[in-house]
Scaffold this motif. Structure first.
Motif, mmCIF file in Angstrom:
data_model
loop_
_atom_site.group_PDB
_atom_site.id
_atom_site.type_symbol
_atom_site.label_atom_id
_atom_site.label_comp_id
_atom_site.label_asym_id
_atom_site.label_seq_id
_atom_site.Cartn_x
_atom_site.Cartn_y
_atom_site.Cartn_z
ATOM 1 N N VAL A 397 -10.046 24.263 -24.749
ATOM 2 C CA VAL A 397 -11.167 24.351 -23.807
ATOM 3 C C VAL A 397 -10.700 24.936 -22.474
ATOM 4 C CG1 VAL A 397 -12.881 23.031 -22.498
ATOM 5 C CG2 VAL A 397 -12.425 22.446 -24.890
ATOM 6 N N ALA A 398 -9.532 24.489 -21.992
ATOM 7 C CA ALA A 398 -8.999 24.979 -20.716
ATOM 8 C C ALA A 398 -8.625 26.457 -20.778
ATOM 9 C CB ALA A 398 -7.791 24.148 -20.292
ATOM 10 N N SER A 399 -8.250 26.939 -21.973
ATOM 11 C CA SER A 399 -7.945 28.374 -22.108
ATOM 12 C C SER A 399 -9.224 29.207 -22.022
ATOM 13 C CB SER A 399 -7.236 28.642 -23.437
ATOM 14 O OG SER A 399 -8.131 28.533 -24.533
ATOM 15 N N MET A 400 -10.358 28.607 -22.416
ATOM 16 C CA MET A 400 -11.636 29.315 -22.361
ATOM 17 C C MET A 400 -12.221 29.304 -20.950
ATOM 18 S SD MET A 400 -13.222 27.879 -25.968
ATOM 19 C CE MET A 400 -14.786 28.740 -25.830
ATOM 20 N N MET A 401 -12.043 28.187 -20.232
ATOM 21 C CA MET A 401 -12.527 28.086 -18.851
ATOM 22 C C MET A 401 -11.460 27.373 -18.025
ATOM 23 S SD MET A 401 -16.109 26.532 -17.378
ATOM 24 C CE MET A 401 -17.158 27.843 -18.013
ATOM 25 N N PRO A 402 -10.500 28.116 -17.472
ATOM 26 C CA PRO A 402 -9.368 27.509 -16.758
ATOM 27 C C PRO A 402 -9.805 26.760 -15.502
ATOM 28 C CG PRO A 402 -8.933 29.820 -17.307
ATOM 29 C CD PRO A 402 -10.388 29.581 -17.551
ATOM 30 N N PRO A 403 -9.003 25.797 -15.045
ATOM 31 C CA PRO A 403 -9.317 25.058 -13.816
ATOM 32 C C PRO A 403 -9.533 25.965 -12.610
ATOM 33 C CG PRO A 403 -7.465 24.038 -14.984
ATOM 34 C CD PRO A 403 -7.771 25.313 -15.692
ATOM 35 N N GLU A 404 -8.775 27.080 -12.568
ATOM 36 C CA GLU A 404 -8.915 27.993 -11.435
ATOM 37 C C GLU A 404 -10.338 28.546 -11.343
ATOM 38 O OE1 GLU A 404 -6.537 28.576 -13.947
ATOM 39 O OE2 GLU A 404 -5.143 27.280 -12.858
ATOM 40 N N ARG A 405 -10.930 28.824 -12.499
ATOM 41 C CA ARG A 405 -12.293 29.367 -12.491
ATOM 42 C C ARG A 405 -13.276 28.328 -11.962
ATOM 43 N NH1 ARG A 405 -15.388 33.212 -16.842
ATOM 44 N NH2 ARG A 405 -17.341 33.346 -15.660
ATOM 45 N N LEU A 406 -13.046 27.069 -12.310
ATOM 46 C CA LEU A 406 -13.917 26.010 -11.799
ATOM 47 C C LEU A 406 -13.820 25.922 -10.282
ATOM 48 C CD1 LEU A 406 -13.274 23.158 -14.414
ATOM 49 C CD2 LEU A 406 -15.168 24.774 -14.355
ATOM 50 N N ARG A 407 -12.600 25.958 -9.780
ATOM 51 C CA ARG A 407 -12.415 25.866 -8.326
ATOM 52 C C ARG A 407 -13.081 27.051 -7.617
ATOM 53 N NH1 ARG A 407 -6.978 24.657 -9.724
ATOM 54 N NH2 ARG A 407 -6.544 22.412 -9.679
ATOM 55 N N GLN A 408 -12.910 28.246 -8.177
ATOM 56 C CA GLN A 408 -13.511 29.436 -7.571
ATOM 57 C C GLN A 408 -15.028 29.343 -7.531
ATOM 58 O OE1 GLN A 408 -11.938 32.602 -9.984
ATOM 59 N NE2 GLN A 408 -9.863 32.421 -9.139
ATOM 60 N N ALA A 409 -15.589 28.616 -8.491
ATOM 61 C CA ALA A 409 -17.050 28.462 -8.546
ATOM 62 C C ALA A 409 -17.536 27.344 -7.635
ATOM 63 C CB ALA A 409 -17.490 28.188 -9.979
#
Length: 460
Positions: A397-409
């Motif tokens: 799951v993390a490879s599909m939506m990494p933590p960095e992308r969450l933070r950027q959003a």
């Protein structure tokens, strides 16, 4: 007495019904039952079908368990359920209302579900290119209809209407001759443009697609009609909302702020966050992208990493061990085995064993399979294997939506929910390792509650 909203969720493995008090939004009563509706694959075509009659029987049994005196004060009904799948029926005989205040399935097909695997990559690549940001995948309604066109055209001639299982129930409750569908479910079928909220009729018609089977689209959160007669005590003439997607309703039930991300792990796994109000998805499909954009409410979208591999992977591992033990003459119930496996993994805090759990492939990479690597003599215990399996599910799951992308959003916390996550402490530990953000549990996503809240918030 207070008035209530009746919410129903027709899920992949169970049906859940809730009565939500209109004023307080508190759940006044609920009931859930497994559908036990799966059918075995026929003809080796990787079919995943469910018995429509069993699902409707389960709906009737669930609703009949709710207090009748409260059902008589229901002022609106909301339905949600498993997306992508397709059910066919005959307009005039899709159900029957025997003596009593309920209906049973009539002239319908089986439900071909979102897990259906009959559409191969080669077959999908032969289909016309959609005018949509949504890629077409096996298990999507339009792809399934194209498959029947090619392989069993006589099958389609038997029916006049098509929809998801939740759309079917709405049509039967309201006595509709056709089917109405919201953009949430329409987008899950493919060949639907979420900007214009219209089907790709010209593209489909040019390919010989039976466009008369396409449902009529109505806004998400809008009405489909009114109950044609008394149903389990619910009065005739009660407004019925057009069916919504179970994913969107589960998010609606537990996303309390736009800075929340919702991680739901049940049969499959999804991680999502809300896009800005002015976001519009790309004009064309991005089949290699692990992130999709699902229509939400009021022209907004959710960014979604929707993995096919979630709690079902752990369940497959348990089923494998059960089968092995049976062959060896030792038997243990799935529930007992599950509890022991979680206990073993909790005693094994770390493991260098690596499990890639994608035994079902992924929509953006359908040919990927599961792998176990870095095997050594010291990491073969059940504790190692279960720990590595749970870590693998979350790493995927993390490879599909990494933590960095969450933070950027702008995401500031993750709301964790779903049956697999609530029952599995090891999985929860691995969520915290994969996503270094504040994580809260207990606000469990509930599609049945979510669909009732949508109607309540919109004054339906």
């Amino acid at each position: 007495m207070s008035s209530f909203i009746l919410g129903l969720d027709l899920g992949t493995t169970s049906v859940k019904v809730v009565l939500v008090e209109s004023d307080s939004k508190a759940v006044a009563a609920s009931h859930s039952l497994p559908t036990v509706s799966d059918l075995s694959d026929v003809g080796g075509i990787k079919a995943k079908e469910q018995d429509t009659g069993r699902i409707i029987d389960c709906v009737n049994r669930c609703v009949s368990h709710l207090p009748r005196e409260k059902l008589q004060h229901v002022h609106s009904i909301g339905l949600t359920g498993q997306m992508h799948g397709v059910l066919f029926w005959k307009a005039k005989s899709g159900c029957s209302w025997p003596d009593g205040d309920f209906f049973t399935a009539g002239d319908t097909s089986q439900l071909i579900t979102w897990q259906d695997g009959r559409c191969s990559n080669d077959f999908l690549s032969s289909l016309p290119r959609p005018d949509s940001h949504v890629s077409t995948a096996t298990g999507f309604g339009c792809a399934t209809i194209f498959w029947y066109m090619k392989h069993r055209p006589e099958f389609l001639r038997d029916f006049t209407v098509a929809g998801t299982i939740q759309d079917y129930v709405v049509s039967m409750l309201c006595g509709l001759d056709g089917c109405v569908m919201t953009p949430q479910n329409a987008a899950s079928w493919g060949f639907f443009n979420t900007s214009s909220n219209q089907w790709n009729e010209n593209i489909l018609r040019s390919a010989g697609f039976p466009v008369h089977l396409l449902p009529r689209c109505v806004p998400s959160g809008g009405l489909a009609g009114k109950t044609r007669s008394v149903w389990h005590g619910v009065p005739a003439g009660t407004p019925v909302g057009a069916a919504l997607g179970d994913f969107q309703c589960s998010v609606y039930s537990c996303m309390s702020a736009r800075t929340d991300a919702v991680l739901n792990i049940s049969t499959s796994a999804q991680l999502t966050f809300a896009m800005p109000a002015d976001f519009r998805p790309p004009d064309s499909p991005q089949p290699d992208s692990p992130v999709s954009y699902y229509p939400y409410f009021d022209s907004s979208f959710l960014a979604v990493a929707a993995s096919l591999n979630g709690g079902n992977v752990v369940a497959a591992f348990v089923a494998m061990l059960t089968a092995w033990m049976k062959e060896l003459g030792a038997e243990l119930s799935d529930a007992g085995l599950y509890e022991k496996l979680i206990g073993c993994a909790l005693n094994q805090d770390a493991s260098d064993l690596r499990v890639i759990p994608t035994i079902l492939g992924e929509r953006h990479d359908p040919l990927c399979l599961g792998q176990v690597t870095n095997i050594s003599a010291s990491n073969l215990s059940l504790g190692h294997v279960v720990r590595a399996l749970c870590r693998g599910v979350m790493a995927n799951v993390a490879s599909m939506m990494p933590p960095e992308r969450l933070r950027q959003a702008g995401v500031t916390r993750i709301v964790g929910s779903g049956s697999a996550l609530s029952r599995n402490e090891v999985l929860r530990q691995e969520v915290e390792r994969a996503f270094p953000l504040p994580i809260v549990y207990g606000q469990n996503a509930d599609s049945a509650v979510g669909v009732a809240m949508v109607l309540c918030d919109r004054g339906v």
